[in-house]
Design an enzyme around this catalytic site. Structure first.
Site, PDB file in Angstrom:
ATOM      1  N   GLY A 182      -3.639 -16.252   7.094  1.00  0.00           N
ATOM      2  CA  GLY A 182      -2.473 -17.098   6.887  1.00  0.00           C
ATOM      3  C   GLY A 182      -2.925 -18.534   6.693  1.00  0.00           C
ATOM      4  N   GLN A 230      -1.862 -27.558   6.408  1.00  0.00           N
ATOM      5  CA  GLN A 230      -3.313 -27.413   6.629  1.00  0.00           C
ATOM      6  C   GLN A 230      -4.138 -27.865   5.424  1.00  0.00           C
ATOM      7  OE1 GLN A 230      -2.826 -23.172   8.200  1.00  0.00           O
ATOM      8  NE2 GLN A 230      -4.596 -23.877   9.349  1.00  0.00           N
ATOM      9  N   CYS A 259      -7.453 -20.343  14.699  1.00  0.00           N
ATOM     10  CA  CYS A 259      -6.771 -21.140  13.677  1.00  0.00           C
ATOM     11  C   CYS A 259      -7.821 -21.721  12.736  1.00  0.00           C
ATOM     12  CB  CYS A 259      -5.976 -22.255  14.351  1.00  0.00           C
ATOM     13  SG  CYS A 259      -5.133 -23.340  13.195  1.00  0.00           S
ATOM     14  N   LEU A 260      -7.570 -21.649  11.441  1.00  0.00           N
ATOM     15  CA  LEU A 260      -8.535 -22.191  10.470  1.00  0.00           C
ATOM     16  C   LEU A 260      -8.701 -23.698  10.618  1.00  0.00           C
ATOM     17  CD1 LEU A 260      -7.590 -20.207   7.223  1.00  0.00           C
ATOM     18  CD2 LEU A 260      -9.631 -19.898   8.633  1.00  0.00           C
ATOM     19  N   HIS A 307       2.775 -18.048  13.799  1.00  0.00           N
ATOM     20  CA  HIS A 307       1.718 -19.070  13.832  1.00  0.00           C
ATOM     21  C   HIS A 307       1.883 -20.034  12.643  1.00  0.00           C
ATOM     22  CE1 HIS A 307      -2.718 -20.191  14.464  1.00  0.00           C
ATOM     23  NE2 HIS A 307      -2.415 -20.754  13.304  1.00  0.00           N
ATOM     24  N   GLU A 308       2.101 -19.474  11.449  1.00  0.00           N
ATOM     25  CA  GLU A 308       2.214 -20.312  10.239  1.00  0.00           C
ATOM     26  C   GLU A 308       3.478 -21.159  10.265  1.00  0.00           C
ATOM     27  OE1 GLU A 308      -0.431 -20.576   8.676  1.00  0.00           O
ATOM     28  OE2 GLU A 308      -1.318 -18.806   9.577  1.00  0.00           O
ATOM     29  N   HIS A 354       2.972 -24.192  12.208  1.00  0.00           N
ATOM     30  CA  HIS A 354       2.241 -25.244  11.491  1.00  0.00           C
ATOM     31  C   HIS A 354       3.201 -26.167  10.734  1.00  0.00           C
ATOM     32  CE1 HIS A 354      -2.044 -24.818  12.013  1.00  0.00           C
ATOM     33  NE2 HIS A 354      -2.030 -23.530  11.739  1.00  0.00           N
TER      34      HIS A 354
HETATM   35 ZN    ZN Z   1      -3.478 -22.222  12.259  1.00  0.00          ZN
END
Ligand code: ZN
Length: 214
Positions: free
Chosen positions: A95, A100, A139-140, A181-182, A185
């Site tokens: 995701g 991000q 998380c990226l 989660h997304e 963000h």
């Molecule tokens: Zn994340």
């Protein structure tokens, strides 16, 4: 945006497709332990590093910002979605939210199921289960740490796709977790805000040495 390679030991030259050299292959083999197709995996790792270099990293303040809704479903939006899908795949993510990549618009891409990628624009949770489950999340934008986060086990999420068509997903388990989660963000909420005080302290302690280097 200039590319920055997070791994300083990596050779400066970008090994494009079919151009990865022996040094890269050796480095990846060493780090990853088991590499079936060395040449392919070296390329994939190089792509992953390049993708991560384009994803905003904690504590970048943009990650704390609320993204406003998308109003125009135009080529600009479709280009953004295409770029995010590419980055997500290259980064080995499941995701990725627009914030991000430094774009404040309510858009995220995710894998609703394996080998599938979809974009959700102006997403809203229409329904969620009373039942919730705690599991580790990464998380990226906060690399190298995971922390326990409680999420609803199933959700119905509604929005539009990149062409403006209404879409809805009934998600369970991992897919439901990813979508939540997304969506977080897009509201500037990170897993650090969702975890236990203890896990947050541990994660921040693990992140601190890297922050000093920056
Ligand atoms: Zn994340």
């Amino acid at each position: 945006m200039p590319l920055s390679l997070p791994c300083p030991s990596r050779p400066g030259e970008n090994p494009g497709p079919g151009r990865s050299d022996a040094a890269n292959v050796a480095a990846v083999t060493e780090v990853e332990g088991q590499v079936r197709d060395e040449k392919l995996d070296a390329e994939r790792e190089a792509r992953r590093q390049l993708a991560l270099g384009q994803i905003r990293q904690y504590p970048d303040p943009v990650l704390r910002m609320q993204a406003p809704p998308v109003e125009q479903f135009d080529d600009d939006l479709r280009r953004l979605v295409a770029r995010m899908e590419e980055l997500m795949k290259d980064a080995n993510g499941v995701g990725l939210a627009a914030t991000q990549v430094g774009v404040l618009r309510r858009v995220f891409v995710f894998s609703p199921e394996e080998d599938k990628v979809a974009a959700l624009v102006n997403p809203e949770i229409a329904r969620r289960s009373d039942e919730a489950e705690t599991d580790d999340e990464g998380c990226l934008s906060i690399q190298g740490v995971t922390m326990p986060v409680e999420r609803s086990t199933s959700v119905r999420i509604e929005g539009r796709d990149e062409n403006g068509e209404e879409v809805a997903y009934d998600l369970e388990g991992t897919a439901a977790r990813i979508a939540q989660h997304e969506l977080d963000h897009l509201d500037g909420t990170l897993i650090l805000n969702r975890t236990t005080p203890e896990a947050r302290r541990e994660a921040l302690a693990a992140l601190r040495p890297r922050l000093v280097i920056r």
